[in-house]
Design an enzyme around this catalytic site. Structure first.
Site, PDB file in Angstrom:
ATOM      1  N   SER A 180       0.889  -1.255  -0.092  1.00 55.33           N
ATOM      2  CA  SER A 180      -0.111  -0.004  -0.046  1.00 55.33           C
ATOM      3  C   SER A 180       0.843   1.006  -0.147  1.00 55.33           C
ATOM      4  CB  SER A 180      -0.920  -0.068   1.086  1.00 55.33           C
ATOM      5  OG  SER A 180      -2.004   0.782   1.187  1.00 55.33           O
ATOM      6  N   ASP A 239      -9.048  -5.048  -4.992  1.00 54.98           N
ATOM      7  CA  ASP A 239      -8.510  -3.992  -4.301  1.00 54.98           C
ATOM      8  C   ASP A 239      -8.979  -2.965  -4.733  1.00 54.98           C
ATOM      9  OD1 ASP A 239      -6.614  -2.860  -2.696  1.00 54.98           O
ATOM     10  OD2 ASP A 239      -4.990  -3.857  -3.945  1.00 54.98           O
ATOM     11  N   HIS A 292      -6.972  -6.009  -0.717  1.00 56.68           N
ATOM     12  CA  HIS A 292      -5.539  -5.074  -0.448  1.00 56.68           C
ATOM     13  C   HIS A 292      -4.574  -6.016   0.219  1.00 56.68           C
ATOM     14  CE1 HIS A 292      -4.032  -1.170  -0.748  1.00 56.68           C
ATOM     15  NE2 HIS A 292      -3.689  -1.162   0.535  1.00 56.68           N
TER      16      HIS A 292
END
Length: 284
Positions: free
Chosen positions: A95, A233, A260
């Site tokens: 991320s 995601d 994610h």
């Protein structure tokens, strides 16, 4: 504890083995490392290193908004690497951590053995378009709650938090219930960092990295790279596939049942992909 620009950060090293060390760069910004602790499963083959970035978790929590920039974060990552004496090592960034790892690879050029960019982006302006499109697919009541409370500045209200929980369970992590390490990370998040760098939410990005974009620089990444994407995601897989196409010689792994966090959502397949990629770029 390690001295970095702005304060001191906590780190830990677990496991060991013949493989090169793996440095894990967590997301957020402001989310402590707790939610990526499952990467310690790889520690039977190599040392796995975690750290809490400045302002969250066990690290110092300075209250100075001038610290929360991409440039200082890169300097922090460089200080951690140098303090730990890492020369040949692998990087895994999830991320925001994937964004930070990209910027580090582009600007510091310390030539890690490999780079894994997990469920991340290469452009904040493109990410803003992604989340706007995904939000438009939510049920009308959830959309209205998000918009109403963000406009009013009442994002701590139970209605708004319930709407964000719906979003997170669709596009962040699809495991039910969420594991304790993920709940812990969100409960202990450094909100000031996120709000300064991103803004009040992923739907309203007005912070210090609102214009961040390295899409056109991706061909400069010269280390072996693995791109990890999730079918569901918020960092949409089409965007990550384009990142893969722009990074010379990179590999692409799509996790069909994940959002994610495939290391939580599809642990067996995630570990298989990671072990294979890391071993490919270990000595010998």
């Amino acid at each position: 504890m390690i001295a970095v620009p702005g304060g001191n950060v906590w780190s830990t090293r677990v496991g060991g083995g013949a493989g090169l060390p793996l440095l894990v760069v967590h997301g957020g910004p402001g989310l402590p490392h707790d939610y990526v602790r499952s990467l310690a499963r790889l520690a039977n083959e190599r040392e796995v290193i975690f750290w809490d970035q400045l302002g969250c978790g066990r690290s110092d929590h300075p209250s100075d908004p001038r610290l929360w920039t991409m440039e200082r974060s890169v300097a922090e990552m460089d200080a951690v690497i140098k303090s730990l004496g890492l020369n040949r090592f692998h990087i895994f960034g999830n991320s925001w951590g994937g964004m930070l790892a990209q910027q580090y690879a582009l600007d510091v050029r310390s030539a890690p053995a490999s780079l894994t960019i997990s469920n991340s982006i290469a452009s904040i302006p493109e990410f803003a378009k992604m989340v706007a499109r995904l939000k438009s697919g939510l049920d009308p009541a959830t959309q209205a709650a998000i918009d109403r409370h963000e406009a009013a500045g009442t994002t701590h209200s139970p209605e708004y938090q319930a709407a964000i929980r719906t979003w997170n369970e669709l596009y962040m992590c699809r495991v039910r219930p969420w594991p304790a390490e993920l709940e812990d990370a969100f409960r202990n998040m450094g909100a000031e960092i996120f709000e300064t760098m991103f803004g009040p939410s992923d739907f309203h990005i007005v912070g210090t990295i609102r214009d961040w974009d390295v899409f056109d620089r991706l061909p400069e990444i010269a280390v072996p790279t693995l791109i990890v994407a999730g079918r569901h995601d918020q960092c949409v897989p089409e965007h990550m596939a384009e990142m893969h196409r722009r990074i010379p010689g990179s590999r692409f792994a799509l996790f069909e049942a994940s959002a994610h966090m495939p290391f939580i959502e599809e642990p067996g397949e995630f570990d298989r992909v990671m072990r294979e990629f890391l071993a490919l770029h270990d000595p010998g």
